[in-house]
Design a protein around this motif. Sequence first.
Motif, short mmCIF file in Angstrom:
data_model
loop_
_atom_site.label_atom_id
_atom_site.label_comp_id
_atom_site.label_asym_id
_atom_site.label_seq_id
_atom_site.Cartn_x
_atom_site.Cartn_y
_atom_site.Cartn_z
N MET A 14 1.10 -1.43 -0.02
CA MET A 14 -0.08 0.01 -0.20
C MET A 14 0.58 1.30 -0.27
N ASP A 15 0.53 2.17 -1.11
CA ASP A 15 1.03 3.66 -0.73
C ASP A 15 1.10 4.29 -0.16
N ASP A 16 1.40 5.61 0.60
CA ASP A 16 0.52 5.93 1.41
C ASP A 16 -0.64 6.89 1.47
N ALA A 17 -1.35 7.00 0.50
CA ALA A 17 -1.93 7.52 -0.24
C ALA A 17 -3.30 7.03 -0.14
N THR A 18 -3.17 5.36 0.52
CA THR A 18 -4.13 4.43 0.44
C THR A 18 -4.21 3.94 2.51
N TRP A 19 -3.11 4.27 2.79
CA TRP A 19 -3.13 3.26 3.84
C TRP A 19 -3.51 4.15 5.23
N PRO A 20 -4.84 3.86 5.53
CA PRO A 20 -5.18 4.49 6.56
C PRO A 20 -5.00 5.45 7.63
N VAL A 65 -5.37 7.12 10.93
CA VAL A 65 -6.09 7.33 11.92
C VAL A 65 -5.50 7.74 13.23
N ARG A 66 -6.10 7.80 14.03
CA ARG A 66 -5.49 8.57 15.57
C ARG A 66 -6.48 8.17 16.48
N GLY A 67 -6.33 7.51 17.67
CA GLY A 67 -7.46 7.06 18.51
C GLY A 67 -6.82 7.56 20.26
N ARG A 68 -8.21 8.34 20.82
CA ARG A 68 -7.51 9.23 22.44
C ARG A 68 -8.61 8.73 22.92
N GLU A 69 -7.88 8.41 24.54
CA GLU A 69 -9.14 8.53 25.43
C GLU A 69 -9.06 9.48 26.52
N THR A 70 -10.69 9.90 26.92
CA THR A 70 -10.10 10.97 27.65
C THR A 70 -11.18 10.45 28.92
N ILE A 105 -10.12 9.80 14.90
CA ILE A 105 -10.40 10.81 13.97
C ILE A 105 -8.83 9.97 12.70
N ASP A 106 -9.92 10.23 11.71
CA ASP A 106 -8.73 10.61 10.38
C ASP A 106 -8.16 11.60 10.24
N LEU A 107 -6.63 11.48 9.59
CA LEU A 107 -5.26 12.37 10.18
C LEU A 107 -5.61 13.64 8.53
N ARG A 108 -5.78 12.70 7.72
CA ARG A 108 -6.00 13.35 6.78
C ARG A 108 -7.22 14.10 6.55
N SER A 109 -7.88 13.59 6.44
CA SER A 109 -9.47 14.46 6.61
C SER A 109 -10.10 15.10 7.53
#
Length: 57
Positions: A1-7, A9-14, A29-33
Motif C-alpha cells: 500500500m502506498d501512503d495515499a491509501t494507507w489509513p 487514524v488516531r485514537g484518543r481516550e479522555t 479521527i482520520d488524520l488526513r481529512s
Amino acid sequence: MDDATWPAVRGRETEIETGEGKLYLATVIDLRSRRLLGYAMNAGNASCAAWPAWTPG
C-alpha cells in the motif's frame, strides 16, 4: 500500500470528572481529512470505551 491509501487514524481516550464519578470518552479521527470517524462514552473502565468508537455501525 502506498501512503495515499494507507489509513491514517488516531485514537484518543479522555477521562472526564463529573459530579457522579468518572466518564471516559474515546474518539477516533482520520488524520488526513480531520473527520471524526467514531466516538464512544463509558462510565466504567477506559479501555472498554475505545472499541465501540472504532467499530463501524
